[in-house]
Design an enzyme around this catalytic site. Structure first.
Site, mmCIF file in Angstrom:
data_model
loop_
_atom_site.group_PDB
_atom_site.id
_atom_site.type_symbol
_atom_site.label_atom_id
_atom_site.label_comp_id
_atom_site.label_asym_id
_atom_site.label_seq_id
_atom_site.Cartn_x
_atom_site.Cartn_y
_atom_site.Cartn_z
ATOM 1 N N GLY A 10 29.734 42.131 47.280
ATOM 2 C CA GLY A 10 30.254 40.890 46.715
ATOM 3 C C GLY A 10 30.942 40.040 47.766
ATOM 4 O O GLY A 10 31.526 40.557 48.710
ATOM 5 N N ARG A 72 23.591 42.944 47.434
ATOM 6 C CA ARG A 72 23.884 44.368 47.207
ATOM 7 C C ARG A 72 22.615 45.164 47.490
ATOM 8 O O ARG A 72 21.820 45.443 46.595
ATOM 9 C CB ARG A 72 24.368 44.580 45.773
ATOM 10 C CG ARG A 72 25.660 43.820 45.457
ATOM 11 C CD ARG A 72 26.188 44.160 44.078
ATOM 12 N NE ARG A 72 27.335 43.341 43.712
ATOM 13 C CZ ARG A 72 28.582 43.557 44.107
ATOM 14 N NH1 ARG A 72 28.840 44.587 44.896
ATOM 15 N NH2 ARG A 72 29.559 42.764 43.735
ATOM 16 N N ASP A 103 32.806 49.627 49.758
ATOM 17 C CA ASP A 103 32.462 51.045 49.798
ATOM 18 C C ASP A 103 30.962 51.283 49.911
ATOM 19 O O ASP A 103 30.502 52.052 50.757
ATOM 20 C CB ASP A 103 33.014 51.740 48.541
ATOM 21 C CG ASP A 103 32.652 53.204 48.487
ATOM 22 O OD1 ASP A 103 33.217 53.984 49.267
ATOM 23 O OD2 ASP A 103 31.770 53.577 47.667
ATOM 24 N N THR A 126 37.004 44.024 50.303
ATOM 25 C CA THR A 126 36.844 44.127 48.860
ATOM 26 C C THR A 126 38.119 43.652 48.202
ATOM 27 O O THR A 126 39.215 44.075 48.586
ATOM 28 C CB THR A 126 36.544 45.567 48.391
ATOM 29 O OG1 THR A 126 36.662 45.632 46.960
ATOM 30 C CG2 THR A 126 37.494 46.586 48.990
ATOM 31 N N ASP A 128 39.026 44.504 45.426
ATOM 32 C CA ASP A 128 39.562 45.643 44.663
ATOM 33 C C ASP A 128 40.524 46.491 45.493
ATOM 34 O O ASP A 128 41.268 47.300 44.933
ATOM 35 C CB ASP A 128 38.426 46.532 44.157
ATOM 36 C CG ASP A 128 37.610 45.870 43.061
ATOM 37 O OD1 ASP A 128 38.126 44.915 42.447
ATOM 38 O OD2 ASP A 128 36.460 46.289 42.831
ATOM 39 N N ASP A 130 40.095 49.116 47.233
ATOM 40 C CA ASP A 130 39.961 50.539 46.925
ATOM 41 C C ASP A 130 39.282 51.355 48.024
ATOM 42 O O ASP A 130 38.821 52.469 47.774
ATOM 43 C CB ASP A 130 39.197 50.720 45.604
ATOM 44 C CG ASP A 130 37.821 50.086 45.607
ATOM 45 O OD1 ASP A 130 37.454 49.448 46.625
ATOM 46 O OD2 ASP A 130 37.109 50.201 44.598
ATOM 47 N N ARG A 163 52.813 33.285 21.590
ATOM 48 C CA ARG A 163 51.598 34.100 21.605
ATOM 49 C C ARG A 163 51.711 35.285 22.559
ATOM 50 O O ARG A 163 52.535 35.322 23.459
ATOM 51 C CB ARG A 163 50.399 33.258 22.031
ATOM 52 C CG ARG A 163 49.920 32.274 20.980
ATOM 53 C CD ARG A 163 48.801 31.425 21.525
ATOM 54 N NE ARG A 163 48.266 30.524 20.504
ATOM 55 C CZ ARG A 163 47.460 29.513 20.752
ATOM 56 N NH1 ARG A 163 47.080 29.267 21.993
ATOM 57 N NH2 ARG A 163 47.023 28.751 19.772
ATOM 58 N N MET A 170 39.808 41.671 37.742
ATOM 59 C CA MET A 170 38.825 42.574 38.338
ATOM 60 C C MET A 170 39.490 43.878 38.772
ATOM 61 O O MET A 170 40.691 43.931 39.016
ATOM 62 C CB MET A 170 38.130 41.898 39.508
ATOM 63 C CG MET A 170 37.079 40.888 39.086
ATOM 64 S SD MET A 170 36.156 40.227 40.486
ATOM 65 C CE MET A 170 34.816 39.394 39.628
ATOM 66 N N ARG A 172 37.179 47.606 38.893
ATOM 67 C CA ARG A 172 36.315 48.489 38.106
ATOM 68 C C ARG A 172 36.826 49.923 38.058
ATOM 69 O O ARG A 172 36.781 50.574 37.016
ATOM 70 C CB ARG A 172 34.890 48.481 38.680
ATOM 71 C CG ARG A 172 34.169 47.169 38.513
ATOM 72 C CD ARG A 172 32.735 47.268 38.964
ATOM 73 N NE ARG A 172 32.627 47.636 40.373
ATOM 74 C CZ ARG A 172 31.479 47.913 40.979
ATOM 75 N NH1 ARG A 172 30.349 47.888 40.304
ATOM 76 N NH2 ARG A 172 31.452 48.217 42.258
ATOM 77 N N ARG A 266 45.602 35.768 22.609
ATOM 78 C CA ARG A 266 44.493 35.055 23.239
ATOM 79 C C ARG A 266 44.125 35.713 24.566
ATOM 80 O O ARG A 266 44.972 36.303 25.242
ATOM 81 C CB ARG A 266 44.854 33.587 23.485
ATOM 82 C CG ARG A 266 45.183 32.818 22.203
ATOM 83 C CD ARG A 266 43.950 32.638 21.334
ATOM 84 N NE ARG A 266 44.258 31.819 20.162
ATOM 85 C CZ ARG A 266 44.639 32.310 18.983
ATOM 86 N NH1 ARG A 266 44.790 33.632 18.846
ATOM 87 N NH2 ARG A 266 44.880 31.499 17.970
#
Length: 340
Positions: A10, A72, A103, A126, A128, A130, A163, A170, A172, A266
């Protein structure tokens, strides 16, 4: 030396900073020729190459995404892929590859290095965050900054309308963005893959909070899952490939909170906005430092390693350090999130 460079997986902010650093450092300090491959390992397989000079990378530091494009693609999973990589390596008369990716892309880089006996240096990116072995990866700081700003903005709407606002972020397999941005943005509840949740306990906490505050912010990582045995009647949030379905957990948590509390709830799904746009100063700096370290390592004869930020220093780690592993959010950060 003649070095190939590619970006895989990505996109994220800071990739162009790394490309720029490799090209400028390589040319100015080492007299290297740099060849860029479009669309990651797929470009290497296809022989889709373009020479990169200092003029070509001038001005790209502030741009998001990657000037080379990305995909990818993992050569070891493509029929004839490894042979095609070797053919391109020989045809372009390369001395090595610098591979920028997460990764999956870096795992493929390790396989290329070993199977083809080709020098490869990786640069981790990344949002993420990770990748095991590095304190930070390119793109993470920008993603957290975007997510934190979004949470900041949700506060005023949540309070104005009494609310509960759920924001799906993001992440995963690990909750780095949700936990970091959630704490920085003052989210009241943070749900991360590292800690499966009980929706009834969440509803109870929200009801308690609304005795003295009329709104709540819930930050949810897309990979968050309900605890085994908890009272959860939502559908599965994981697809057939074992990956989270974007937007799924956020939507289901939103409905479950509203049903359990009676409070208007929401959902906001930030999605790809987290990895797009202009990189922060931190990601420009990290991309630059890692790019410099990568080309220096290649010229020094290093291979089968990736650049890593450890403390204040950029070091080299073997691909085996991160391959097949996930860097989880540490317990200390999770405890801080719970306590706040």
């Amino acid at each position: 030396m003649r070095i190939g460079i590619l970006t895989g997986g990505g996109d994220c902010p800071g990739l162009n900073a790394a490309i720029r650093a490799v090209v400028k450092r390589g040319a100015a300090e080492h007299g290297c020729s740099i060849v860029g491959f479009r669309n990651g390992w797929q470009g290497v397989i296809d022989g889709d190459a373009v020479p990169l000079t200092r003029d070509d990378v001038s001005g790209i530091l502030v741009h998001g995404g990657t000037m080379l494009g990305t995909a990818r693609c993992h050569p070891h999973k493509v029929e004839g892929g490894m042979e095609a990589v070797k053919d391109t390596f020989d045809h372009e008369k390369l001395d090595g590859f610098i591979c920028i990716g997460g990764d999956g892309t870096l795992k493929a880089a390790g396989k290329v290095s070993k199977a083809l006996n080709v020098p490869v240096i990786g640069i981790p990116k990344t949002i993420d965050n990770d990748v095991v072995g590095t304190d930070a990866a390119i793109g993470f700081d920008t993603a957290v900054t975007v997510a934190t700003e979004a949470i900041d903005r949700l506060h005023s709407t949540a309070e104005s309308h009494n609310r509960v606002m759920v924001v799906e972020l993001m992440g995963r397999h690990s909750g780095w963005i949700a936990v970091t941005a959630g704490v920085a943005g003052g989210a009241d509840i943070i749900l991360a893959p590292e800690e499966p949740f009980d929706i009834n306990k969440i509803a109870k906490r929200i009801k308690h909070r609304h005795r003295y505050k009329n709104f709540s912010i819930v930050a949810v990582a897309e990979g968050a899952v309900p605890a085994e045995g908890s009272d959860w009647d939502g559908e599965s949030t994981i697809n057939a490939r074992g990956n989270p379905i974007a937007g799924s957990i956020g939507a289901q948590v939103t409905h479950a909170i509203e049903d359990a509390t009676g409070f208007a709830t929401r959902l906001t799904v930030l999605g790809y906005t987290q990895r797009g746009g202009v990189p922060t100063a931190a990601d420009r700096l990290l991309g630059t430092r890692m790019g410099v370290a990568a080309i220096d390592a290649m010229v020094a004869g290093e291979t089968d390693k990736f650049t890593a930020l450890q403390g204040e220093h950029i070091v080299l780690e073997p691909f085996s350090t991160m391959s097949g592993k996930t860097k989880w959010v540490p317990e200390e950060m999770l405890e801080a999130a719970r306590g706040l």
